[in-house]
Design a protein around this motif. Structure first.
Motif, PDB file in Angstrom:
ATOM      1  N   LEU A  80       0.869  -1.172   0.000  1.00 28.46           N
ATOM      2  CA  LEU A  80       0.000   0.000   0.000  1.00 28.46           C
ATOM      3  C   LEU A  80       0.907   1.224   0.000  1.00 28.46           C
ATOM      4  CD1 LEU A  80      -3.045   0.804   0.190  1.00 28.46           C
ATOM      5  CD2 LEU A  80      -2.656   1.156   2.625  1.00 28.46           C
ATOM      6  N   LEU A  81       0.934   1.938  -1.126  1.00 26.60           N
ATOM      7  CA  LEU A  81       1.869   3.056  -1.301  1.00 26.60           C
ATOM      8  C   LEU A  81       1.123   4.365  -1.113  1.00 26.60           C
ATOM      9  CD1 LEU A  81       4.854   3.487  -1.955  1.00 26.60           C
ATOM     10  CD2 LEU A  81       4.240   3.659  -4.364  1.00 26.60           C
ATOM     11  N   ASP A  82       1.405   5.019  -0.001  1.00 30.07           N
ATOM     12  CA  ASP A  82       0.710   6.250   0.370  1.00 30.07           C
ATOM     13  C   ASP A  82       1.372   7.442  -0.317  1.00 30.07           C
ATOM     14  OD1 ASP A  82      -0.023   8.670   1.888  1.00 30.07           O
ATOM     15  OD2 ASP A  82      -1.021   7.272   3.236  1.00 30.07           O
ATOM     16  N   THR A  83       0.603   8.199  -1.073  1.00 29.28           N
ATOM     17  CA  THR A  83       1.125   9.384  -1.759  1.00 29.28           C
ATOM     18  C   THR A  83       0.642  10.677  -1.116  1.00 29.28           C
ATOM     19  OG1 THR A  83      -0.730   9.480  -3.320  1.00 29.28           O
ATOM     20  CG2 THR A  83       1.145   8.104  -3.919  1.00 29.28           C
ATOM     21  N   ARG A  84      -0.035  10.574   0.016  1.00 27.48           N
ATOM     22  CA  ARG A  84      -0.630  11.754   0.629  1.00 27.48           C
ATOM     23  C   ARG A  84       0.390  12.626   1.339  1.00 27.48           C
ATOM     24  NH1 ARG A  84      -5.073  10.157   4.868  1.00 27.48           N
ATOM     25  NH2 ARG A  84      -3.343   8.762   5.350  1.00 27.48           N
ATOM     26  N   ARG A  85       1.465  12.045   1.823  1.00 30.39           N
ATOM     27  CA  ARG A  85       2.438  12.835   2.583  1.00 30.39           C
ATOM     28  C   ARG A  85       3.428  13.564   1.691  1.00 30.39           C
ATOM     29  NH1 ARG A  85       3.746   9.129   7.983  1.00 30.39           N
ATOM     30  NH2 ARG A  85       1.595   8.959   8.666  1.00 30.39           N
ATOM     31  N   GLY A  86       3.358  13.351   0.426  1.00 32.63           N
ATOM     32  CA  GLY A  86       4.160  14.080  -0.547  1.00 32.63           C
ATOM     33  C   GLY A  86       3.261  14.480  -1.687  1.00 32.63           C
ATOM     34  N   PHE A  87       3.832  14.789  -2.816  1.00 31.82           N
ATOM     35  CA  PHE A  87       3.042  15.094  -4.011  1.00 31.82           C
ATOM     36  C   PHE A  87       1.960  16.153  -3.725  1.00 31.82           C
ATOM     37  CE2 PHE A  87       4.553  10.789  -5.154  1.00 31.82           C
ATOM     38  CZ  PHE A  87       5.061  11.050  -6.420  1.00 31.82           C
ATOM     39  N   ARG A  88       2.328  17.240  -3.056  1.00 27.48           N
ATOM     40  CA  ARG A  88       1.330  18.253  -2.705  1.00 27.48           C
ATOM     41  C   ARG A  88       1.522  19.571  -3.449  1.00 27.48           C
ATOM     42  NH1 ARG A  88       1.340  17.511   3.912  1.00 27.48           N
ATOM     43  NH2 ARG A  88       0.335  15.468   3.972  1.00 27.48           N
ATOM     44  N   ARG A  89       2.427  19.615  -4.389  1.00 27.85           N
ATOM     45  CA  ARG A  89       2.719  20.874  -5.063  1.00 27.85           C
ATOM     46  C   ARG A  89       1.531  21.314  -5.925  1.00 27.85           C
ATOM     47  NH1 ARG A  89       6.823  19.391  -7.718  1.00 27.85           N
ATOM     48  NH2 ARG A  89       5.992  19.434  -9.846  1.00 27.85           N
ATOM     49  N   VAL A  90       1.236  22.604  -5.866  1.00 24.45           N
ATOM     50  CA  VAL A  90       0.161  23.206  -6.666  1.00 24.45           C
ATOM     51  C   VAL A  90       0.716  24.448  -7.340  1.00 24.45           C
ATOM     52  CG1 VAL A  90      -2.134  24.244  -6.637  1.00 24.45           C
ATOM     53  CG2 VAL A  90      -1.598  22.364  -5.067  1.00 24.45           C
ATOM     54  N   GLU A  91       0.510  24.571  -8.644  1.00 24.54           N
ATOM     55  CA  GLU A  91       0.995  25.724  -9.398  1.00 24.54           C
ATOM     56  C   GLU A  91      -0.144  26.264 -10.266  1.00 24.54           C
ATOM     57  OE1 GLU A  91       4.512  26.886 -12.647  1.00 24.54           O
ATOM     58  OE2 GLU A  91       4.269  24.826 -11.939  1.00 24.54           O
ATOM     59  N   VAL A  92      -0.552  27.481  -9.987  1.00 23.11           N
ATOM     60  CA  VAL A  92      -1.624  28.114 -10.761  1.00 23.11           C
ATOM     61  C   VAL A  92      -1.040  28.677 -12.050  1.00 23.11           C
ATOM     62  CG1 VAL A  92      -3.348  29.955 -10.767  1.00 23.11           C
ATOM     63  CG2 VAL A  92      -2.945  28.629  -8.674  1.00 23.11           C
ATOM     64  N   LEU A  93      -1.676  28.400 -13.176  1.00 20.97           N
ATOM     65  CA  LEU A  93      -1.187  28.802 -14.493  1.00 20.97           C
ATOM     66  C   LEU A  93      -2.208  29.687 -15.190  1.00 20.97           C
ATOM     67  CD1 LEU A  93      -0.033  25.242 -15.653  1.00 20.97           C
ATOM     68  CD2 LEU A  93       1.388  26.990 -14.539  1.00 20.97           C
ATOM     69  N   GLU A  94      -1.736  30.500 -16.111  1.00 17.91           N
ATOM     70  CA  GLU A  94      -2.598  31.301 -16.991  1.00 17.91           C
ATOM     71  C   GLU A  94      -3.641  32.093 -16.215  1.00 17.91           C
ATOM     72  OE1 GLU A  94      -3.215  28.918 -21.007  1.00 17.91           O
ATOM     73  OE2 GLU A  94      -3.800  27.686 -19.277  1.00 17.91           O
ATOM     74  N   ASP A  95      -3.182  32.729 -15.125  1.00 17.48           N
ATOM     75  CA  ASP A  95      -4.080  33.547 -14.308  1.00 17.48           C
ATOM     76  C   ASP A  95      -5.273  32.736 -13.815  1.00 17.48           C
ATOM     77  OD1 ASP A  95      -4.753  35.908 -12.987  1.00 17.48           O
ATOM     78  OD2 ASP A  95      -6.040  36.586 -14.619  1.00 17.48           O
ATOM     79  N   GLY A  96      -5.022  31.469 -13.537  1.00 16.32           N
ATOM     80  CA  GLY A  96      -6.055  30.611 -12.975  1.00 16.32           C
ATOM     81  C   GLY A  96      -6.862  29.819 -13.981  1.00 16.32           C
ATOM     82  N   ARG A  97      -6.643  30.048 -15.253  1.00 20.34           N
ATOM     83  CA  ARG A  97      -7.429  29.295 -16.249  1.00 20.34           C
ATOM     84  C   ARG A  97      -7.033  27.825 -16.300  1.00 20.34           C
ATOM     85  NH1 ARG A  97      -6.427  34.101 -18.730  1.00 20.34           N
ATOM     86  NH2 ARG A  97      -4.721  33.255 -20.004  1.00 20.34           N
ATOM     87  N   SER A  98      -5.871  27.505 -15.753  1.00 18.00           N
ATOM     88  CA  SER A  98      -5.477  26.107 -15.595  1.00 18.00           C
ATOM     89  C   SER A  98      -4.631  25.992 -14.342  1.00 18.00           C
ATOM     90  CB  SER A  98      -4.722  25.596 -16.824  1.00 18.00           C
ATOM     91  OG  SER A  98      -3.492  26.279 -16.980  1.00 18.00           O
ATOM     92  N   VAL A  99      -4.457  24.769 -13.883  1.00 17.84           N
ATOM     93  CA  VAL A  99      -3.677  24.535 -12.675  1.00 17.84           C
ATOM     94  C   VAL A  99      -2.921  23.221 -12.830  1.00 17.84           C
ATOM     95  CG1 VAL A  99      -5.596  23.376 -11.494  1.00 17.84           C
ATOM     96  CG2 VAL A  99      -3.757  24.408 -10.142  1.00 17.84           C
TER      97      VAL A  99
END
Length: 962
Positions: free
Chosen positions: A96-115
């Motif tokens: 069981l490979l937990d990805t919740r404690r990492g992989f949290r990066r969020v980058e807003v693009l195009e003034d929010g039109r994509s993320v």
């Protein structure tokens, strides 16, 4: 109760050789401990599968390494993130490979039109970053507080307004995929299709061949188009072969909804939708569910963003809700049904036009009473609470030992009413008389909730018979067996019933093409076992010990993102799951396993729980796991320690003099106190050295100066505020000592309150026996209930005298202490036939002092850390802080600091873990001041960020000095 004969008890013996193989590949946090494996066996579904190992992955390289070892060892891999899935797709018996404690990066693009975001980020966290741009993700599941992007993509989740236009399949722009082979494919890269061909030529060719084969078959094409015309999460998204030409795009869209059986989605870029900030909501009650279903097309055509259906049983449950409107409680619903409708818009003018159109449609649907649309936030929240509270109300009221099963289906809209009637008859036939039916009516999507004793042979047989009838019903109406919860394990045996042998065969070919060794989440989506849906059903043993208040827990996981120990040890859900596993072990007579779990529980659960109560705020059934932990602590307090706790309560004035609260409480209450004191001194940072008044012999709590005015309230300075005074600019960080980062030149908080009151012409009184008074939290948090009662009784008696028998409110200068005292004092004061009003100083100053002060000198920006008590009470700190600063920033990654009285002293790693995300967000911040409303929280954030945090009222006192 008879145990299911086909249910095998899990073997949780350690596998050190297998664990070592994954550790050698630098896979993080690999564990074969029974505690970790049994906790990992639980998610929000009614399935329980015990993994052989659990581990964490924080980077794509971690996933690649784990998959390499898994292939070599023949170990299946199941990915787990938020664990809110309801169909068993997040449960697996291998790694069981937990990805919740990492992989949290969020980058807003195009003034929010994509993320661009990673799978460990929750939807709420992503939407919080998009909100400033007026945008939001398309998928809108009810679990957005806890579900992660990885789960949303893997399940092709939707929600109340999403439909099929804005789900993950429709809004995905690109993804980084890790295939079972370990190959990493970035579908957003230039010439991505050519790169796929070079890296995986067999996959590329196989996808092309399947595309051409399906497109050449008119019958298959027609079936696929019909199946995916509405919400449908059964099987794989074969529409990918019809909607996209390039193999890389087909692969990208096949991964959506594949539940981790075809690839791991390490990152995704999604197109966003407009955030409609204005809304108006109403509840229409109709004579029958058929009448309600008939009204749906007209309401949808009138522009309703959501049309939620509630059957008669749902309405009867809703009538018992505390926030239900009076007219609904008085209504005789019988066979009635209701539609919860809402329109949304970007501004008031557009909302008015939408309201007019919807009102016209509502007038013609035959509602039993006129439907009123409301914009009022509290009224809208009450109406939505009716809908969203159904699951909690029914699941929470189930009999002990029963499991709640929430299923979903979808049928063509024209058959919705008939399906509701037939489903009701089916539930009645099989004895599920208390089941509720509700759902997203615009999509023909129904949810229904029933409860069953799945660990009982008779209950399992009844569930099996009902499921068979349900499959016949839904498919007979031209519907899908899973609309938005995913196929998982619970519907995998019925994929062929829905699609037929040919298309199901195509799905198996897709699976073998992308995962030839079958290591990715076997048993989910596709299964050759016709009885798989009846295996590994999760038992819910009754909890009769200190954890009994947690018996209503449905293991949904909503509590987990708010837990300060979530990245260190266990979450509230896991703490409750652990108690259930101990109960199961005892029921089976496995006392050795139960003892092992209880030993592991001491550190992982009991010691590292902050007991802040924030879990209860998020919990749909209001469970305070912190209170459960306090009860467990109380159970484990022996007679000697209990006597020491009583002695400490009686001797509190002497203990308080000459020592900090944390040091005194730890020394007085802990067994082996000498060792504890030595350990604490080794980790005690300099800012916690108490600032004692040298004018008092031996130190002690400092009595604030009195103001010669008629008292309007009684001021009770908290222990922490008096014994651990303002940092004086010595909290560390680049700005330490310059007064810019906090309130380094400020007074102790209580004196600041007195000074503010004096300037406003408001009098305050302080109790006579100040050194003897305490809210009782240091005792209660350790389970010393006797000591807590003693000190609270003494405090209440003194405060009643000081407040003229409760005529004056009691103002406490620390929000956390105010909340603790208000709760503890209520019963103690009532026992004396009196009432005592306890308020926190921030709220009192905002209402009674601030309006009479001179205009404060403003600064550009203040960073504010609300305490847990502030959040739970709804205190409007932002308004008060707004009087001081042009910009008030509450970090998006705000969370409980984990200091929790003495927890931050005994277990500083808890505070470090709890504050890590907030500190990272503030790493580049350059605010004029940083503040909170409780001294220990200020210490925790000072330690985490390197900025000096002071009290908000100390800052106000500085800003209003003449």
């Amino acid at each position: 109760m008879a145990r299911r004969p086909d249910r095998a008890d899990a073997d949780v013996r350690p596998e050190p050789e297998l664990r070592a193989a994954f550790e050698a590949a630098d896979v993080a946090d690999v564990s074969d401990r029974p505690l970790d494996r049994l906790v990992g066996a639980h998610d929000a579904s009614h399935v329980r599968v015990v993994p052989r190992l659990v581990a964490s992955a924080r980077t794509t390289a971690d996933v690649v390494a784990a998959l390499r070892v898994a292939r070599e060892r023949g170990v299946p891999v199941t990915f787990r993130s938020g664990g809110t899935s309801l169909s068993g797709q997040a449960a697996g018996g291998g790694l069981l490979l937990d990805t919740r404690r990492g992989f949290r990066r969020v980058e807003v693009l195009e003034d929010g039109r994509s993320v661009r975001a990673q799978p460990g980020a929750t939807l709420r966290a992503i939407n919080a970053r998009l909100a400033r741009h007026g945008r939001v993700l398309g998928p809108d599941p009810a679990s957005e507080i806890a579900c992660t992007l990885g789960g949303v993509l893997a399940n092709n989740s939707s929600g109340m307004a999403c439909g099929t236009r804005h789900n993950a399949y429709a809004t995905i722009a690109s993804a980084v995929l890790v295939l079972a082979s370990g190959t990493v494919i970035d579908t957003g890269a230039e010439e991505a299709d050519r790169l796929l061909l070079a890296a995986e030529p067999a996959v590329h060719a196989g996808l092309l061949a399947l595309r051409d084969e399906l497109r050449a078959d008119p019958a298959a094409t027609a079936t696929i188009r019909r199946q995916f015309a509405g919400k449908n999460t059964m099987g794989y998204g074969l529409n990918s072969f019809l909607d996209h030409d390039e193999p890389v795009r087909i692969l990208e869209h096949l991964a959506i909804g594949s539940e981790g059986t075809l690839a791991f989605i390490a990152e995704a870029t999604l197109r966003t939708v407009e955030l409609h900030a204005r809304a108006s909501t109403g509840l229409a009650v109709l004579p029958s569910v058929v009448a309600a279903a008939r009204a749906v097309p007209a309401l949808a055509a009138a522009g309703a963003a959501t049309v939620e259906l509630l059957d008669a049983t749902s309405l009867r449950v809703a009538q018992r809700a505390p926030r239900a409107p009076g007219w609904l409680r008085d209504l005789d619903v019988r066979e009635h049904a209701a539609l919860l409708v809402e329109v949304r818009a970007g501004d008031d003018a557009a909302l008015a036009a939408a309201e007019s159109a919807l009102s016209d449609a509502l007038a013609g649907i035959g509602a039993v009473r006129p439907v009123e649309l409301t914009r009022a936030a509290d009224e809208r929240a009450a109406l939505w609470h009716i809908r969203k509270g159904l699951y909690a109300a029914v699941a929470g009221a189930r009999e002990p030992g029963t499991t709640a099963l929430l299923e979903d289906i979808a049928v063509p809209l024209q058959r919705l009413g008939r399906t509701c009637v037939l489903l009701g008859d089916l539930l009645e036939t099989h004895g599920y008389r208390d089941a509720v039916v509700f759902g997203h009516a615009k999509d023909g999507n129904l949810h229904f909730l029933l409860t069953e004793r799945v660990d009982d042979a008779d209950g399992a047989a009844r569930l099996a018979a009902f499921t068979g009838g349900l499959v016949d019903l839904v498919l007979g109406e031209g519907g899908t067996l899973k609309a938005e919860h995913g196929t998982g394990r619970v519907m995998a045996p019925f994929v062929e019933r829905q699609y037929g042998p040919y298309l199901t065969g195509v799905m198996w070919r897709v699976k073998r093409l992308l995962d030839p060794e079958g290591i990715l989440n076997p048993g989910a989506v596709l299964s050759a076992d016709p009885g798989a849906h009846l295996r590994d059903l999760k038992p819910f043993p009754a909890l009769t010990d200190a954890a009994a208040p947690a018996g209503d827990c449905v293991e949904c996981g909503y509590c987990e993102p708010s837990c300060p120990s979530r990245d260190l040890t266990l979450t509230p859900r896991a703490r409750i799951v652990l108690r259930r596993e101990i109960a199961l072990a005892r029921d089976r007579g496995d006392d050795a396993l139960a003892a092992d779990l209880e030993l592991s529980e001491r550190w992982s659960s009991v010691e590292t729980c902050a007991a802040d109560g924030m879990c209860a705020v998020a919990c749909p059934v209001g469970i305070d796991t912190g209170e459960v932990v306090r009860r467990l602590r109380a159970e484990r307090v022996g007679p000697v320690a209990r006597a020491a706790g009583r002695l400490a309560a009686d001797a509190w004035p002497a203990l308080a003099a000459g020592a900090s609260l944390a040091m005194s409480a730890a020394h007085a209450l802990e067994p082996a106190s000498a060792a504890a004191t030595v350990a604490l001194r080794r980790v005690l940072p300099h800012e916690l050295v108490p600032r004692l008044d040298p004018g008092l012999p031996g130190g002690g709590r400092r009595r604030p100066r009195r103001a010669d005015l008629a008292p309007a309230a009684v001021l009770l300075p908290s222990c922490t505020g008096q014994l651990v005074g303002p940092d004086g600019g010595h909290g560390g960080g680049d700005g330490a000592g310059d007064g810019r980062d906090g309130a380094g030149d400020g007074l102790p908080v209580a004196e600041a309150v007195l000074e503010l009151a004096r300037r406003a012409g408001v009098g305050l009184r302080t109790p006579e026996r100040l050194d003897a008074l305490c809210c009782g939290a240091p005792w209660r948090s350790k389970g010393h209930e006797d000591g807590a009662r003693r000190v609270v009784d003494r405090t209440v008696a003194e405060l009643l005298r000081a407040s003229d028998d409760g005529a004056l409110p009691v103002v406490v200068d620390a929000s956390t202490c105010a909340a603790a005292l208000a709760s503890a004092a209520a019963g103690a004061a009532a026992g004396r036939g009196r009432a005592l009003r306890v308020v926190d100083a921030v709220s009192w100053v905002a209402g009674h002092v601030l309006p009479h002060l001179a205009e404060p000198r403003r600064v550009a920006e203040v960073v504010l850390h609300p305490t847990c008590s502030d959040v739970k009470s709804g205190a409007d700190l932002v308004t008060l802080a707004g009087a001081l600063a042009d910009t008030v920033t509450v970090p998006r990654d705000w969370g409980c600091c984990g200091f929790a009285g003495d927890r931050g002293l005994l277990h500083p790693e808890l505070t470090a873990s709890a504050t890590a995300a907030e500190a990272a967000e503030l790493a580049d911040a350059e605010a004029d001041a940083y503040c909170s409303t409780n001294r220990t929280c200020e210490i925790a954030l000072t330690r985490a960020t390197g900025r000096t945090y002071g009290h908000l009222l100390t800052l106000l006192e500085l800003a209003t000095r003449p």
